[in-house]
Design a protein around this motif. Structure first.
Motif, PDB file in Angstrom:
ATOM      1  N   GLU A  39      26.347  97.743 105.144  1.00  0.00           N
ATOM      2  CA  GLU A  39      26.167  98.447 106.415  1.00  0.00           C
ATOM      3  C   GLU A  39      26.201  99.967 106.251  1.00  0.00           C
ATOM      4  OE1 GLU A  39      28.805  97.144 109.484  1.00  0.00           O
ATOM      5  OE2 GLU A  39      28.026  95.099 109.446  1.00  0.00           O
ATOM      6  N   ASN A  40      26.703 100.456 105.139  1.00  0.00           N
ATOM      7  CA  ASN A  40      26.695 101.897 104.880  1.00  0.00           C
ATOM      8  C   ASN A  40      25.262 102.347 104.628  1.00  0.00           C
ATOM      9  OD1 ASN A  40      29.598 102.544 104.771  1.00  0.00           O
ATOM     10  ND2 ASN A  40      29.586 101.088 103.082  1.00  0.00           N
ATOM     11  N   SER A  41      24.947 103.512 105.118  1.00  0.00           N
ATOM     12  CA  SER A  41      23.607 104.026 104.849  1.00  0.00           C
ATOM     13  C   SER A  41      23.565 104.615 103.436  1.00  0.00           C
ATOM     14  CB  SER A  41      23.218 105.091 105.874  1.00  0.00           C
ATOM     15  OG  SER A  41      23.933 106.270 105.656  1.00  0.00           O
ATOM     16  N   HIS A  42      22.419 104.484 102.824  1.00  0.00           N
ATOM     17  CA  HIS A  42      22.244 105.020 101.472  1.00  0.00           C
ATOM     18  C   HIS A  42      22.441 106.536 101.488  1.00  0.00           C
ATOM     19  CE1 HIS A  42      20.977 104.384  97.350  1.00  0.00           C
ATOM     20  NE2 HIS A  42      20.222 105.457  97.444  1.00  0.00           N
ATOM     21  N   LYS A  43      22.054 107.159 102.582  1.00  0.00           N
ATOM     22  CA  LYS A  43      22.213 108.609 102.739  1.00  0.00           C
ATOM     23  C   LYS A  43      23.685 109.013 102.693  1.00  0.00           C
ATOM     24  CE  LYS A  43      21.284 112.292 106.032  1.00  0.00           C
ATOM     25  NZ  LYS A  43      20.804 112.622 107.372  1.00  0.00           N
ATOM     26  N   ASP A  44      24.563 108.249 103.363  1.00  0.00           N
ATOM     27  CA  ASP A  44      25.993 108.545 103.335  1.00  0.00           C
ATOM     28  C   ASP A  44      26.561 108.423 101.926  1.00  0.00           C
ATOM     29  OD1 ASP A  44      26.126 109.123 106.025  1.00  0.00           O
ATOM     30  OD2 ASP A  44      26.888 107.142 106.605  1.00  0.00           O
ATOM     31  N   LEU A  45      26.101 107.424 101.190  1.00  0.00           N
ATOM     32  CA  LEU A  45      26.584 107.252  99.820  1.00  0.00           C
ATOM     33  C   LEU A  45      26.092 108.378  98.910  1.00  0.00           C
ATOM     34  CD1 LEU A  45      26.267 103.403  99.581  1.00  0.00           C
ATOM     35  CD2 LEU A  45      28.383 104.715  99.637  1.00  0.00           C
ATOM     36  N   LEU A  46      24.888 108.877  99.164  1.00  0.00           N
ATOM     37  CA  LEU A  46      24.398 110.017  98.393  1.00  0.00           C
ATOM     38  C   LEU A  46      25.181 111.286  98.737  1.00  0.00           C
ATOM     39  CD1 LEU A  46      20.548 109.408  98.418  1.00  0.00           C
ATOM     40  CD2 LEU A  46      22.172 109.011  96.547  1.00  0.00           C
ATOM     41  N   GLU A  47      25.597 111.428  99.981  1.00  0.00           N
ATOM     42  CA  GLU A  47      26.458 112.553 100.367  1.00  0.00           C
ATOM     43  C   GLU A  47      27.816 112.445  99.681  1.00  0.00           C
ATOM     44  OE1 GLU A  47      26.761 112.878 104.622  1.00  0.00           O
ATOM     45  OE2 GLU A  47      24.593 113.113 104.857  1.00  0.00           O
ATOM     46  N   LEU A  48      28.328 111.224  99.561  1.00  0.00           N
ATOM     47  CA  LEU A  48      29.583 110.996  98.842  1.00  0.00           C
ATOM     48  C   LEU A  48      29.421 111.391  97.380  1.00  0.00           C
ATOM     49  CD1 LEU A  48      32.485 109.736  99.049  1.00  0.00           C
ATOM     50  CD2 LEU A  48      31.432 107.608  98.288  1.00  0.00           C
ATOM     51  N   GLN A  49      28.285 111.047  96.800  1.00  0.00           N
ATOM     52  CA  GLN A  49      28.001 111.418  95.414  1.00  0.00           C
ATOM     53  C   GLN A  49      27.988 112.935  95.253  1.00  0.00           C
ATOM     54  OE1 GLN A  49      24.303 109.882  93.923  1.00  0.00           O
ATOM     55  NE2 GLN A  49      24.629 110.755  91.890  1.00  0.00           N
ATOM     56  N   ASP A  50      27.293 113.623  96.139  1.00  0.00           N
ATOM     57  CA  ASP A  50      27.237 115.085  96.074  1.00  0.00           C
ATOM     58  C   ASP A  50      28.624 115.699  96.195  1.00  0.00           C
ATOM     59  OD1 ASP A  50      24.494 114.974  95.815  1.00  0.00           O
ATOM     60  OD2 ASP A  50      24.110 115.377  97.947  1.00  0.00           O
ATOM     61  N   TYR A  73      24.060  91.838  99.312  1.00  0.00           N
ATOM     62  CA  TYR A  73      24.375  92.835  98.294  1.00  0.00           C
ATOM     63  C   TYR A  73      25.470  93.763  98.809  1.00  0.00           C
ATOM     64  CZ  TYR A  73      21.748  96.256 101.027  1.00  0.00           C
ATOM     65  OH  TYR A  73      21.313  97.078 102.029  1.00  0.00           O
ATOM     66  N   MET A  74      26.037  94.522  97.894  1.00  0.00           N
ATOM     67  CA  MET A  74      27.018  95.559  98.213  1.00  0.00           C
ATOM     68  C   MET A  74      26.782  96.705  97.239  1.00  0.00           C
ATOM     69  SD  MET A  74      30.522  93.963  96.631  1.00  0.00           S
ATOM     70  CE  MET A  74      30.211  92.243  96.903  1.00  0.00           C
ATOM     71  N   TYR A  75      27.407  97.824  97.507  1.00  0.00           N
ATOM     72  CA  TYR A  75      27.290  98.973  96.615  1.00  0.00           C
ATOM     73  C   TYR A  75      28.559  99.097  95.774  1.00  0.00           C
ATOM     74  CZ  TYR A  75      23.509 100.496  99.698  1.00  0.00           C
ATOM     75  OH  TYR A  75      22.359 100.576 100.426  1.00  0.00           O
ATOM     76  N   GLN A  76      28.370  99.285  94.487  1.00  0.00           N
ATOM     77  CA  GLN A  76      29.481  99.542  93.581  1.00  0.00           C
ATOM     78  C   GLN A  76      29.460 101.031  93.224  1.00  0.00           C
ATOM     79  OE1 GLN A  76      29.184  97.774  89.720  1.00  0.00           O
ATOM     80  NE2 GLN A  76      31.310  98.177  89.226  1.00  0.00           N
ATOM     81  N   VAL A  77      30.585 101.694  93.419  1.00  0.00           N
ATOM     82  CA  VAL A  77      30.694 103.125  93.116  1.00  0.00           C
ATOM     83  C   VAL A  77      31.829 103.303  92.123  1.00  0.00           C
ATOM     84  CG1 VAL A  77      31.288 105.370  94.072  1.00  0.00           C
ATOM     85  CG2 VAL A  77      29.761 103.863  95.334  1.00  0.00           C
ATOM     86  N   HIS A  78      31.520 103.949  91.007  1.00  0.00           N
ATOM     87  CA  HIS A  78      32.511 104.234  89.967  1.00  0.00           C
ATOM     88  C   HIS A  78      32.636 105.748  89.850  1.00  0.00           C
ATOM     89  CE1 HIS A  78      33.854 103.329  85.550  1.00  0.00           C
ATOM     90  NE2 HIS A  78      34.806 103.845  86.266  1.00  0.00           N
ATOM     91  N   ILE A  79      33.851 106.238  90.090  1.00  0.00           N
ATOM     92  CA  ILE A  79      34.105 107.678  90.032  1.00  0.00           C
ATOM     93  C   ILE A  79      35.091 107.939  88.900  1.00  0.00           C
ATOM     94  CG2 ILE A  79      34.899 109.703  91.302  1.00  0.00           C
ATOM     95  CD1 ILE A  79      34.242 108.129  93.885  1.00  0.00           C
ATOM     96  N   ILE A  80      34.738 108.876  88.031  1.00  0.00           N
ATOM     97  CA  ILE A  80      35.556 109.180  86.860  1.00  0.00           C
ATOM     98  C   ILE A  80      35.883 110.665  86.877  1.00  0.00           C
ATOM     99  CG2 ILE A  80      35.648 109.170  84.343  1.00  0.00           C
ATOM    100  CD1 ILE A  80      33.441 107.005  84.459  1.00  0.00           C
TER     101      ILE A  80
END
Length: 81
Positions: A39-50, A73-80
Motif C-alpha cells: 500500500e506504500n507508494s513507490h514515490k514515498d519509498l524513494l523519498e525514504l531512500q533519498d 508482494y511487499m517491499y524489502q528495505v535494507h539500510i546499512i
C-alpha cells in the motif's frame, strides 16, 4: 512521512510507522531490514531512500513476491550505516 509495515496476516491491516521511529532503529543498529506493505507508494519509498542516503547510509530496496498473484508482494528495505 508515514509508511506502513508489511502485514503479518492477510486479513489484518498494515501498521503505520513514522520516520522518527525508523531513524531511531537505524541509529541503534549497524544494519536494519524493514518490510513495507504494498500500500506504500513507490514515490514515498524513494523519498525514504533519498533521506537516508543524504545522511550517508547505504539503502537497498527490492520487491519480494510471496505468492503467485501479481498483487502479492511487499517491499524489502535494507539500510546499512
Amino acid at each position: 512521512m508515514d509508511l506502513k509495515f508489511a502485514r503479518t496476516d492477510v486479513a489484518s491491516k498494515p501498521k503505520k510507522v513514522d520516520l522518527a521511529k525508523l531513524e531511531a532503529s537505524v541509529e541503534k543498529d549497524d544494519s536494519v531490514i524493514f518490510y513495507f506493505d504494498k500500500e506504500n507508494s513507490h514515490k514515498d519509498l524513494l523519498e525514504l531512500q533519498d533521506y537516508f542516503e543524504e545522511k550517508g547510509k547505504s539503502f537497498y530496496m527490492s520487491e519480494v513476491k510471496y505468492g503467485l498473484a501479481d498483487s502479492e508482494y511487499m517491499y524489502q528495505v535494507h539500510i546499512i550505516k
